[in-house]
Each structure stands twice: as structure tokens, then as C-alpha cells.
Design a protein around this motif. Structure first.
Motif, PDB file in Angstrom:
ATOM      1  N   ILE A 167      39.729  27.243  31.337  1.00 42.76           N
ATOM      2  CA  ILE A 167      39.999  25.814  31.203  1.00 42.76           C
ATOM      3  C   ILE A 167      41.072  26.391  31.920  1.00 42.76           C
ATOM      4  N   GLU A 168      42.604  25.501  32.891  1.00 41.35           N
ATOM      5  CA  GLU A 168      43.230  24.954  33.561  1.00 41.35           C
ATOM      6  C   GLU A 168      43.153  23.987  33.906  1.00 41.35           C
ATOM      7  N   VAL A 206      58.484  25.784  25.800  1.00 43.78           N
ATOM      8  CA  VAL A 206      57.425  27.552  25.786  1.00 43.78           C
ATOM      9  C   VAL A 206      57.350  27.933  26.576  1.00 43.78           C
ATOM     10  N   ALA A 207      58.269  29.304  26.747  1.00 50.04           N
ATOM     11  CA  ALA A 207      57.923  30.189  27.849  1.00 50.04           C
ATOM     12  C   ALA A 207      56.979  30.959  28.366  1.00 50.04           C
ATOM     13  N   PRO A 208      57.243  30.521  30.113  1.00 49.09           N
ATOM     14  CA  PRO A 208      55.730  31.019  30.470  1.00 49.09           C
ATOM     15  C   PRO A 208      54.944  32.646  29.964  1.00 49.09           C
ATOM     16  N   GLN A 209      53.751  32.065  29.019  1.00 47.12           N
ATOM     17  CA  GLN A 209      53.400  33.753  28.819  1.00 47.12           C
ATOM     18  C   GLN A 209      52.463  33.850  28.552  1.00 47.12           C
ATOM     19  N   GLU A 210      51.318  35.078  28.294  1.00 49.10           N
ATOM     20  CA  GLU A 210      50.382  35.624  27.932  1.00 49.10           C
ATOM     21  C   GLU A 210      50.444  35.645  26.568  1.00 49.10           C
ATOM     22  N   ALA A 211      49.747  35.254  25.249  1.00 49.83           N
ATOM     23  CA  ALA A 211      49.499  35.744  23.802  1.00 49.83           C
ATOM     24  C   ALA A 211      48.527  35.242  23.149  1.00 49.83           C
ATOM     25  N   ALA A 212      48.064  36.030  22.571  1.00 50.99           N
ATOM     26  CA  ALA A 212      47.014  35.779  21.875  1.00 50.99           C
ATOM     27  C   ALA A 212      47.087  34.309  21.268  1.00 50.99           C
ATOM     28  N   GLU A 269      46.004  28.075  30.482  1.00 47.50           N
ATOM     29  CA  GLU A 269      45.211  28.636  30.947  1.00 47.50           C
ATOM     30  C   GLU A 269      44.332  29.325  29.760  1.00 47.50           C
ATOM     31  N   THR A 270      42.466  29.769  29.537  1.00 49.25           N
ATOM     32  CA  THR A 270      42.329  30.345  28.730  1.00 49.25           C
ATOM     33  C   THR A 270      40.385  31.014  29.371  1.00 49.25           C
ATOM     34  N   GLY A 316      33.608  36.347  23.778  1.00 50.68           N
ATOM     35  CA  GLY A 316      34.512  36.632  22.183  1.00 50.68           C
ATOM     36  C   GLY A 316      35.903  37.073  22.759  1.00 50.68           C
ATOM     37  N   PRO A 317      35.654  38.377  23.893  1.00 52.07           N
ATOM     38  CA  PRO A 317      36.783  38.963  23.376  1.00 52.07           C
ATOM     39  C   PRO A 317      37.875  38.089  25.132  1.00 52.07           C
ATOM     40  N   GLY A 318      39.340  38.013  25.153  1.00 54.33           N
ATOM     41  CA  GLY A 318      39.642  36.865  26.692  1.00 54.33           C
ATOM     42  C   GLY A 318      40.846  37.320  26.616  1.00 54.33           C
ATOM     43  N   ASP A 319      41.487  36.285  26.808  1.00 52.64           N
ATOM     44  CA  ASP A 319      43.163  35.784  26.940  1.00 52.64           C
ATOM     45  C   ASP A 319      43.208  34.300  27.646  1.00 52.64           C
ATOM     46  N   GLN A 320      44.636  34.083  27.402  1.00 55.46           N
ATOM     47  CA  GLN A 320      45.093  33.092  27.487  1.00 55.46           C
ATOM     48  C   GLN A 320      46.525  32.996  27.415  1.00 55.46           C
TER      49      GLN A 320
END
Length: 150
Positions: A5-6, A101-107, A79-80, A85-89
């Protein structure tokens, strides 16, 4: 199962007055899906895939206080991208011009965004599960829920 999703997340009381397609997340929060196809000529804001400067500017402007007595509205963006199972957000949150919350990619960034928007997790659950985010596996499911609520 996939989860991709976005979407913006914000207070239902404000978002429903300013956006046509709002799907319930909690009593207080709604999701608004983003269609990055509307602004293909713009590069996305790093680290996001779909969030373009024009989309963010329009969303933030629509939630800016109309008068000096109004309190700014908190706004989150997530964004997810998961499959089997595997992936990112990726995610970020703002309160007016203040970055919560600063824009970032994190688990765990989606949970951080939800916490910044006031979500308190239920015992034994994280924020994601507390708000039932798993029921929205795509922007199409967000739109379908929004259309049912109209």
C-alpha cells in the motif's frame, strides 16, 4: 500473502472533510490511498517509491490550519511492500511543519508513524496489529472500504 500500500494516515475528523476516499483504520484514524501515476513526471521523494513532491505538498496544504487559532493536524505517510513474508516498509509523519518521524525505510517504521499519530498498542500486539492494518493489503482494498463507507 502480499501487502503493498501507499497511503496517508490522519485524523478521521479532518481527513473526511478534505479527501474523497477515506477508509477507516480506527475510530480516530483513516487511510487515504495515493496514486503515484498522477505525477509520473516527478521523481519520488527518497526513500519512497510513490510519494511525489506535489502529492505531499497538496496533502500537507489541505491539512494546514485555516486560521491562527487552529491546531495543525498530524499527518502520516506509509508504504509497504511485502510478498510471502519478506519485504520492506517506508514512512514519515509531520505535525504542521514539524517532522515527527523523518522519512525513512526501516523494519518498524510503520509502527513508529502510528505511534506518532497517537496509536497506543494493545497488550500483546504492535501498533500495526492494534489498528488492523493487515485488512488493507493493497490500495484497491483501501478504495473498496472507502467506497463502502460513502
Amino acid at each position: 500473502m502480499a501487502h503493498a500500500i501507499e497511503a496517508f494516515i490522519g485524523p478521521a475528523s479532518v481527513m473526511r472533510t478534505r479527501f474523497a476516499w477515506c477508509a477507516p483504520l480506527t475510530v480516530e484514524l483513516v487511510l487515504v490511498p495515493v496514486d503515484e501515476g498522477l505525477f509520473r513526471d516527478e521523481e519520488p521523494i527518497a526513500p519512497f517509491y510513490a510519494l511525489r513532491p506535489s502529492i505531499l505538498a497538496a496533502a500537507r496544504a489541505s491539512l494546514s490550519p485555516a486560521g491562527y487559532r487552529e491546531v495543525p493536524t498530524a499527518l502520516g505517510y506509509i508504504e509497504t511492500d511485502y510478498f510471502g513474508g519478506p519485504g520492506d516498509q517506508r514512512g514519515a509523519a509531520w505535525l504542521g511543519d514539524t517532522v515527527l518521524v523523518a522519512p525513512q525505510e526501516a523494519a518498524d517504521i510503520v509502527n513508529a508513524v502510528l505511534r506518532a499519530l497517537g496509536v497506543v498498542r494493545d497488550l500483546g500486539k504492535d501498533e500495526w496489529d492494534t489498528v488492523g492494518l493487515a485488512r488493507y493489503r493493497s490500495n484497491d482494498t483501501i478504495l473498496a472500504a472507502a467506497m463502502q463507507g460513502r
